[in-house]
Write a protein that holds these residues in place. Sequence first.
Motif, PDB file in Angstrom:
ATOM      1  N   UNK A  80       8.633   7.664  -7.954  1.00  0.00           N
ATOM      2  CA  UNK A  80       8.264   8.987  -8.457  1.00  0.00           C
ATOM      3  C   UNK A  80       7.040   9.476  -7.692  1.00  0.00           C
ATOM      4  N   UNK A  81       6.021   8.644  -7.603  1.00  0.00           N
ATOM      5  CA  UNK A  81       4.796   8.972  -6.875  1.00  0.00           C
ATOM      6  C   UNK A  81       4.724   8.037  -5.673  1.00  0.00           C
ATOM      7  N   UNK A  82       4.500   8.593  -4.489  1.00  0.00           N
ATOM      8  CA  UNK A  82       4.527   7.792  -3.262  1.00  0.00           C
ATOM      9  C   UNK A  82       3.279   6.954  -3.048  1.00  0.00           C
ATOM     10  N   UNK A  83       2.152   7.377  -3.599  1.00  0.00           N
ATOM     11  CA  UNK A  83       0.883   6.709  -3.292  1.00  0.00           C
ATOM     12  C   UNK A  83       0.723   5.413  -4.072  1.00  0.00           C
ATOM     13  N   UNK A  94       2.459  -2.078  -1.120  1.00  0.00           N
ATOM     14  CA  UNK A  94       1.886  -1.302  -0.028  1.00  0.00           C
ATOM     15  C   UNK A  94       1.484  -2.187   1.143  1.00  0.00           C
ATOM     16  N   UNK A  95       0.977  -3.385   0.856  1.00  0.00           N
ATOM     17  CA  UNK A  95       0.601  -4.313   1.925  1.00  0.00           C
ATOM     18  C   UNK A  95       1.816  -4.837   2.681  1.00  0.00           C
ATOM     19  N   UNK A 115       5.442   3.987  -8.931  1.00  0.00           N
ATOM     20  CA  UNK A 115       4.748   4.133  -7.649  1.00  0.00           C
ATOM     21  C   UNK A 115       4.534   2.736  -7.094  1.00  0.00           C
ATOM     22  N   UNK A 116       4.300   2.617  -5.790  1.00  0.00           N
ATOM     23  CA  UNK A 116       4.103   1.279  -5.226  1.00  0.00           C
ATOM     24  C   UNK A 116       2.802   0.649  -5.728  1.00  0.00           C
ATOM     25  N   UNK A 131      -3.562   3.818  -1.895  1.00  0.00           N
ATOM     26  CA  UNK A 131      -3.223   5.123  -1.347  1.00  0.00           C
ATOM     27  C   UNK A 131      -2.144   5.114  -0.289  1.00  0.00           C
ATOM     28  N   UNK A 132      -1.757   3.950   0.205  1.00  0.00           N
ATOM     29  CA  UNK A 132      -0.695   3.884   1.211  1.00  0.00           C
ATOM     30  C   UNK A 132       0.651   4.286   0.612  1.00  0.00           C
ATOM     31  N   UNK A 133       1.564   4.613   1.502  1.00  0.00           N
ATOM     32  CA  UNK A 133       2.945   4.920   1.120  1.00  0.00           C
ATOM     33  C   UNK A 133       3.846   3.881   1.770  1.00  0.00           C
TER      34      UNK A 133
END
Length: 191
Positions: A84-87, A39-40, A33-34, A14-16
């Motif tokens: 496209x999706x940040x989460x 994200x880590x 998306x990441x 869920x991080x951005x």
Amino acid sequence: MPRYTAEDLAAANGRHIPDIIGPDLDVLFCGINPGLVSALTGQHFARPGNRFWPALHRSGFTPRQLAPAEQEELIGLGLGITNVVARATAGAAELRAEEYRGGGEVLREKVREFRPRWLAVVGIGAYRVAFDAPKAVMGRQGQVVGETGVWVLPNPSGLNAHYTVDTLAAAFAELREVVREGPDTAGRSGS
């Protein structure tokens, strides 16, 4: 590469992560998306086995293969990265169609604001949903966003077994050749 625990990865869900972006880039690459490793680390395409960085270099976009930790160097080369999706998720299968569509709207706003010559979406499925283009194929798209040309590249994830590093690099090189041709190729009227 550090080893991450299951708890580390779960906490990243869920991080951005920040975009690597600036005005008037030659190409803004856009991932789906990441992933959790990205994200880590806060680094795009950071999972071991992702072929984005080798394909970028072998196609001629970078003078050497950059590591994810060197992603800020892309701006000086006229390149950027967004999603496209940040989460962040463990896999793109966790994303819903409405996230792609909403992400596509946000992406179009970024493109209009930062005005890259080309938007290169790496993932045909994400592009089809985010841009409501169910019959889209790889390569140059018929639409523009503002004055920005749109190109679709294969997903460089190691999970995409349809492509090797060499075939990914060849696909990236097609875009690189168009970028070298000059500003008029993206749909802009001059300058």
